[in-house]
Design an enzyme around this catalytic site. Sequence first.
Site, PDB file in Angstrom:
ATOM      1  N   SER A 143     -12.312  11.630 -14.322  1.00  0.00           N
ATOM      2  CA  SER A 143     -11.944  10.512 -13.440  1.00  0.00           C
ATOM      3  C   SER A 143     -11.572   9.355 -14.333  1.00  0.00           C
ATOM      4  O   SER A 143     -12.032   9.285 -15.483  1.00  0.00           O
ATOM      5  CB  SER A 143     -13.149  10.114 -12.581  1.00  0.00           C
ATOM      6  OG  SER A 143     -12.944   8.836 -11.996  1.00  0.00           O
ATOM      7  N   TYR A 156     -22.148   8.475 -10.713  1.00  0.00           N
ATOM      8  CA  TYR A 156     -20.849   9.147 -10.852  1.00  0.00           C
ATOM      9  C   TYR A 156     -20.173   8.737 -12.166  1.00  0.00           C
ATOM     10  O   TYR A 156     -19.713   9.587 -12.935  1.00  0.00           O
ATOM     11  CB  TYR A 156     -19.987   8.771  -9.650  1.00  0.00           C
ATOM     12  CG  TYR A 156     -18.598   9.345  -9.613  1.00  0.00           C
ATOM     13  CD1 TYR A 156     -18.384  10.653  -9.191  1.00  0.00           C
ATOM     14  CD2 TYR A 156     -17.482   8.573  -9.960  1.00  0.00           C
ATOM     15  CE1 TYR A 156     -17.099  11.172  -9.127  1.00  0.00           C
ATOM     16  CE2 TYR A 156     -16.201   9.090  -9.898  1.00  0.00           C
ATOM     17  CZ  TYR A 156     -16.009  10.392  -9.474  1.00  0.00           C
ATOM     18  OH  TYR A 156     -14.751  10.908  -9.413  1.00  0.00           O
TER      19      TYR A 156
HETATM   20  C1  BGC Z   1     -13.542   8.173  -7.215  1.00  0.00           C
HETATM   21  C2  BGC Z   1     -13.047   7.429  -6.002  1.00  0.00           C
HETATM   22  C3  BGC Z   1     -12.309   6.163  -6.403  1.00  0.00           C
HETATM   23  C4  BGC Z   1     -11.273   6.470  -7.458  1.00  0.00           C
HETATM   24  C5  BGC Z   1     -10.537   5.226  -7.968  1.00  0.00           C
HETATM   25  C6  BGC Z   1     -12.416   8.373  -8.193  1.00  0.00           C
HETATM   26  O1  BGC Z   1     -12.881   9.010  -9.331  1.00  0.00           O
HETATM   27  O2  BGC Z   1     -14.025   9.441  -6.818  1.00  0.00           O
HETATM   28  O3  BGC Z   1     -14.126   7.130  -5.154  1.00  0.00           O
HETATM   29  O4  BGC Z   1     -11.655   5.603  -5.277  1.00  0.00           O
HETATM   30  O5  BGC Z   1     -11.872   7.114  -8.544  1.00  0.00           O
HETATM   31  O6  BGC Z   1     -11.392   4.197  -8.340  1.00  0.00           O
END
Ligand code: BGC
Length: 255
Positions: A143, A156
């Site tokens: 991410s 996360y």
């Molecule tokens: C997350 C989302 C978030 C996006 C951008 C992703 O990794 O799961 O919740 O909107 O990143 O910030």
Amino acid sequence: MLLKDRTIVVTGGNSGIGEAIVLAAAREGANVVIDYVAHPDEAAALVQRIEQVGGRAVGIQADVSKSKDLHAMVRKAVDAFGRLDVLVNNAGIENRTGLLDTTEADFEKVMAVNMKSAFFGSQAAAKQFIAQGGGGLIINISSVHEDWPMPGNIAYCVSKGGIRMLTRTAAVELGEHGIRMINVAPGAVSTPINASTEADPEKMKRLDAAIPLGRMADADEIADVVVFLASGKAGYMTATTVTVDGGITQGSVGL
Ligand code: BGC
């Protein structure tokens, strides 16, 4: 076809970005293994869609938070298709709590599904790659939050930061075996993980305004990058991250 006869395992392959990767890989001729934890019906429906258009796919039940299940998943993939070429560690969850209100149970669950799964999935795949010879590729769906804070979603972020370092360290360790490891770091993507944001017009307005391209990504736009990386046309890439975020991490208020 870019992935003809290559065997690709996708964890969390029955929904969101995982489902898009499964379908894109099948369209490019791959043998696809769809790992799922709780919804055999969704995985079976996906297998059927792929077989109807002449592709090859199997569904495998594995709880990615368990090392034993991940090793069994790789074994079953090899039983089904004879070898493994690409593992995509895609399964992921988020719980949207901050430091002050994250429970131990929340933390452990997010870390187990996101990071421990990538760690032991990579271990299982790497052992298979070494046993069969000829190298291999591990792609982690990370991410932008592997490196960019998302306040209110701290477990996360910590898990994705761990995946960033997993990729860099394991890729260095595994280079001598011809095994490569790459992170793909999506920004905001229209998938079930963002359902609560998408259901709130105010939040969507703020999110779209923060993205230079002005919109969330479709899951297909992430899957296409994964197919490219898996195609053999990116053979010198390893120990790094490919960001696919519509520019969100470079956004500025212009002050
Ligand atoms: C997350 C989302 C978030 C996006 C951008 C992703 O990794 O799961 O919740 O909107 O990143 O910030």
